[in-house]
Each structure stands twice: as structure tokens, then as C-alpha cells.
Write a protein that holds these residues in place. Sequence first.
Motif, mmCIF file in Angstrom:
data_model
loop_
_atom_site.group_PDB
_atom_site.id
_atom_site.type_symbol
_atom_site.label_atom_id
_atom_site.label_comp_id
_atom_site.label_asym_id
_atom_site.label_seq_id
_atom_site.Cartn_x
_atom_site.Cartn_y
_atom_site.Cartn_z
ATOM 1 N N VAL A 79 13.407 -4.802 5.655
ATOM 2 C CA VAL A 79 13.959 -6.144 5.439
ATOM 3 C C VAL A 79 15.059 -6.445 6.452
ATOM 4 O O VAL A 79 15.136 -7.554 7.004
ATOM 5 N N ILE A 80 15.901 -5.460 6.727
ATOM 6 C CA ILE A 80 16.986 -5.663 7.696
ATOM 7 C C ILE A 80 16.421 -5.898 9.095
ATOM 8 O O ILE A 80 16.880 -6.783 9.828
ATOM 9 N N ILE A 81 15.403 -5.117 9.459
ATOM 10 C CA ILE A 81 14.789 -5.280 10.779
ATOM 11 C C ILE A 81 14.183 -6.670 10.919
ATOM 12 O O ILE A 81 14.359 -7.358 11.942
ATOM 13 N N MET A 82 13.453 -7.111 9.886
ATOM 14 C CA MET A 82 12.818 -8.424 9.939
ATOM 15 C C MET A 82 13.858 -9.543 9.967
ATOM 16 O O MET A 82 13.634 -10.588 10.571
ATOM 17 N N ASN B 278 0.850 -1.192 0.000
ATOM 18 C CA ASN B 278 0.000 0.000 0.000
ATOM 19 C C ASN B 278 0.887 1.245 0.000
ATOM 20 O O ASN B 278 1.658 1.462 0.943
ATOM 21 N N PRO B 279 0.822 2.082 -1.047
ATOM 22 C CA PRO B 279 1.691 3.265 -1.110
ATOM 23 C C PRO B 279 1.492 4.242 0.044
ATOM 24 O O PRO B 279 2.390 5.025 0.355
ATOM 25 N N ASN B 280 0.320 4.208 0.667
ATOM 26 C CA ASN B 280 0.033 5.138 1.764
ATOM 27 C C ASN B 280 0.519 4.626 3.121
ATOM 28 O O ASN B 280 0.455 5.345 4.107
ATOM 29 N N ALA B 281 0.979 3.377 3.165
ATOM 30 C CA ALA B 281 1.430 2.791 4.425
ATOM 31 C C ALA B 281 2.905 3.071 4.645
ATOM 32 O O ALA B 281 3.674 3.249 3.692
ATOM 33 N N ASN B 282 3.303 3.126 5.897
ATOM 34 C CA ASN B 282 4.710 3.320 6.262
ATOM 35 C C ASN B 282 5.332 1.952 6.551
ATOM 36 O O ASN B 282 4.985 1.309 7.550
ATOM 37 N N PRO B 283 6.249 1.472 5.696
ATOM 38 C CA PRO B 283 6.828 0.133 5.894
ATOM 39 C C PRO B 283 7.535 -0.028 7.232
ATOM 40 O O PRO B 283 7.538 -1.127 7.800
ATOM 41 N N ILE B 284 8.137 1.052 7.732
ATOM 42 C CA ILE B 284 8.870 0.957 8.993
ATOM 43 C C ILE B 284 7.907 0.685 10.155
ATOM 44 O O ILE B 284 8.154 -0.193 10.999
ATOM 45 N N ILE B 285 6.796 1.422 10.197
ATOM 46 C CA ILE B 285 5.818 1.215 11.267
ATOM 47 C C ILE B 285 5.242 -0.191 11.192
ATOM 48 O O ILE B 285 5.087 -0.877 12.217
ATOM 49 N N ILE B 286 4.913 -0.626 9.973
ATOM 50 C CA ILE B 286 4.363 -1.972 9.793
ATOM 51 C C ILE B 286 5.366 -3.022 10.268
ATOM 52 O O ILE B 286 4.998 -3.991 10.947
ATOM 53 N N THR B 287 6.632 -2.823 9.943
ATOM 54 C CA THR B 287 7.660 -3.779 10.331
ATOM 55 C C THR B 287 7.857 -3.817 11.839
ATOM 56 O O THR B 287 8.040 -4.891 12.425
ATOM 57 N N LEU B 288 7.830 -2.661 12.483
ATOM 58 C CA LEU B 288 7.981 -2.622 13.938
ATOM 59 C C LEU B 288 6.824 -3.348 14.625
ATOM 60 O O LEU B 288 7.031 -4.101 15.594
ATOM 61 N N VAL B 289 5.610 -3.133 14.124
ATOM 62 C CA VAL B 289 4.451 -3.843 14.683
ATOM 63 C C VAL B 289 4.602 -5.347 14.466
ATOM 64 O O VAL B 289 4.356 -6.153 15.373
#
Length: 263
Positions: A133-136, A46-57
Motif C-alpha cells: 500500500v505504501i509503495i502504491m 491469492n495466498p500463494n502470491a507475493n504482494p510485494i512482487i505484484i506491487t512492483l510490477v
Amino acid sequence: MNVLVCLAGILFLLMIVIGGKKGVRSFIALFLNFGVLFFTVVFMTNPNANPIIITLVASVVISYINLFYINEVNVKTKMAFLSTMMTIVVLFLFIINVSKKAMIQGFGEEEIEELSVFSLYLGVDFVKIGAAVIIMSTIGALTDAAIAISSPMSEVLKHNPMISRKELFQSGINIGRDILGTSANTLFFAFFGGYMALLLWFKDLSYPAGEIANSKIFSAEIITILIAGTGVALIIPITSWITAYFLVSKGRKRKKGDNPPVH
């Protein structure tokens, strides 16, 4: 398909025989983690989503599954979970800065030919995707190291209730030193096992060493390994300190409660 079912069945039986109920939970956790990763990828498109926030969750959920679901809620898993979250916070800004400066986002030239028929204008921030990707890739190693330190530390305190906080902390550091080398090597060989075809590609095309080192795919994976190793190194003193502090404090409170003052 039959091979996959047979291998899954063999793994499931071995985990039951060796791990018992915990083995069953560990097997189920594999599918739970896969589900978390699947939905993480879906939301990232989703272009409107923040990948970093999603990854942290997603990292919080994965840590919860790996620690609390598999090993149940107890003082060991609580300390491991807290240590994992603190280490992720410490690494977060470092990962973002490295991802930007190393310019490892996007696709390498080795992948362009296969992707040439697709549009690369996806409307997503590939710098954030690279950091995600690095966080995951790091979260699994962190939870593994955290529980591998907090669990034996609780056993040390159990068999030696009179141990001081400093001595218990040093025991955690000593345990962590043994884990550090094996964890770093595990990350290293996981890369070479997964990217053996890429290494053969480099060999067949006679890539010079400098070009291999500057290849986007190769450098991105090496950076991931180095950051994951840094996370494992950081979580050792963090877990040791948190576990020693709370376990010794809890033990002292219990002693005071068991021995009320005589009037």
C-alpha cells in the motif's frame, strides 16, 4: 450514476479543450490505472502470491502509463521513468523495514466493529500488504516529480546548449526545491481530505493526542505521507543527475557527429 457521468463528461471536455490530444490520453490513463489497481488487488487475494512482487510490477506498469502513454516516448519521459525506478529500488527495503517495525499492518480498532462479521483469517501476509500500500501510494508522487524536473531541464538545455553538466544539474535541483514543498503539502492535504471522518471520530470520542498518534489507522497514513515525501525528496537529485548526465552526453555526441574532423 447520472452525476458520475456528468462529472466525467465535464472533466473529459475540459481535458480536451485545455490538453488536446494529451488531455485525451490523460483521461484514458485514469481508467488504465484503475484497471491496473483492480487487477493488483485481485492478484493480492491469492495466498500463494507475493504482494510485494505484484506491487512492483504494477508500479512499473503505472509509471509506463503515466509517463510513456500520456507524454509519449522521448528523452524526458525516459529519464523520468529511469529515475522513478531507481528511487523505488532505493525506497523498497526502507519501506519493508518500516512496515515491520511500526507494526501498522492489519486493521485498527476503529475498523473492527464493521469487520466483526467477516473472517480475518485470509491467509495473506498483512505486513507485505501494508508495504504494498505504501509503495502504491508513493509511485504517483514519484512519477509526477520526475517528469516535472526532467521536462524543464530539457528546455533549459534547449535554450542554452552551452550549459555545463554541473550547471544543468543545479538547475534541476533548483526546480526540485520548488516542487518539494508543494508535493509534500499535496500529500498532507490528500490525507486529511480522505480521512476527515476519522478525525471527526477522534474529536467526538475525545481521543487524547497520544492515543491519536498511536492509532494504527492514523499512524499508517502519516507513515505513508512521510515515506512518499522522502521519495519525492530523493527523486529530485536522482532525476537531476540522470537527466543532466544523459542530456549533456547526448548533446556532445551530436556535436561531434555534426562536425567531423577535416583531413
